[in-house]
Write a protein that holds these residues in place. Structure first.
Motif: not given
Ligand code: NAP
Length: 237
Positions: A188-206
């Motif tokens: 999302s817009h909120l999470s976008e700048p931080f996603l590259r640091h995420v090590k667990h699953d990333i969901f799409n909104p659906k």
């Protein structure tokens, strides 16, 4: 009886997906969407109302829905972590009062003042489920990393408001349920700048909303005041 549902933050990734899913649901009669800009979602079930948490005068626009007979759910999917001017603080040195106030305005004051405005409608409804999008980082016991001072503490404060509201609404009607829900990490817009640091699953909104919808449908009065994650697991305060 067909349901009326209110969704705040319908312009966001998660709020937008909730809006789509509830609009497609044949058991839903009306979806009232609340956002800073009137939605251009063109659907006969949708009534779009403009509200901005930073401008309490816009809450007056909610008078339009006082004529509804009842509501069954309120989904509050608003929130900020960053804006063009605000970045989540990595250390105490970077805390700025005005930025912190703005984060609390959107993440805590706005949502609770919105519910205050909806109380007359809640009072004439039975078994309303009020769902606030919260975040796992608002859990004090889960905090090992620190940082993101304003966002974290705003979500902790929101979680306390959820508990307080649950206690108060129970006195009005035992069937009302108030919960917080953590959507997982969602694109999302909120999470976008931080996603590259995420090590667990990333969901799409659906994916996230599909999971949260199951949790929302299962929670009952005994769950009121608690916060859950997308899988239905309780997040300890
Ligand atoms: N995405 C994640 O990974 C994640 C993780 C944990 C928790 N959450 C929580 O999930 C919720 C939804 O986030 P999201 O990922 O869907 O973010 P998003 O796409 O950025 O949506 C945020 C929503 O908040 C609204 N908003 C912002 N400022 C507002 C204001 N002053 N007045 C009224 N509405 C305002 C936005 O409206 P505009 O379109 O007008 O800006 C938008 O509808 C938030 O509470 C967030 O903290 C998200």
């Amino acid at each position: 009886m067909k349901q009326n549902i209110i969704i705040a933050g319908s312009s966001g990734s998660i709020g937008g997906e909730f809006t789509k899913q509830y609009t497609d649901d044949p058991n839903v009669e009306k979806v009232v969407t609340l956002s800073r800009n009137v939605n251009n979602l063109n659907h006969e079930k949708i009534q779009s109302i403009k509200i901005d948490y930073s401008n309490e005068a816009t809450f007056k626009n909610l008078d339009e829905i006082s004529k509804l007979d009842s509501i069954s759910k309120v989904i509050i999917a608003t929130g900020i972590l960053h804006t063009d001017q605000i970045k989540p603080e990595k250390s105490i040195d970077s805390i700025a009062a005005e930025d912190m106030k703005q984060v609390f305005q959107v993440n805590v004051f706005g949502p609770i003042l919105l519910v205050k405005k909806l109380i007359p409608l809640i009072k004439k409804s039975k078994g309303v489920k009020i769902v606030f999008l919260t975040a796992r980082v608002g859990s004090i016991s889960d905090n090992v990393l620190g940082g993101w001072h304003s966002y974290r503490s705003s979500k902790s404060a929101l979680n306390m408001m959820i508990k307080n509201l649950a206690i108060e609404l129970k006195r009005l009607n035992k069937e009302h349920v108030v919960i917080g829900i953590h959507p997982g990490t969602v694109k999302s817009h909120l999470s976008e700048p931080f996603l590259r640091h995420v090590k667990h699953d990333i969901f799409n909104p659906k994916e996230s909303v599909d999971l949260m919808t199951q949790v929302i449908s299962k929670v009952s009065q005994t769950d009121s005041g608690k916060c859950f994650d997308f899988s239905g697991k309780v997040i300890e305060p």
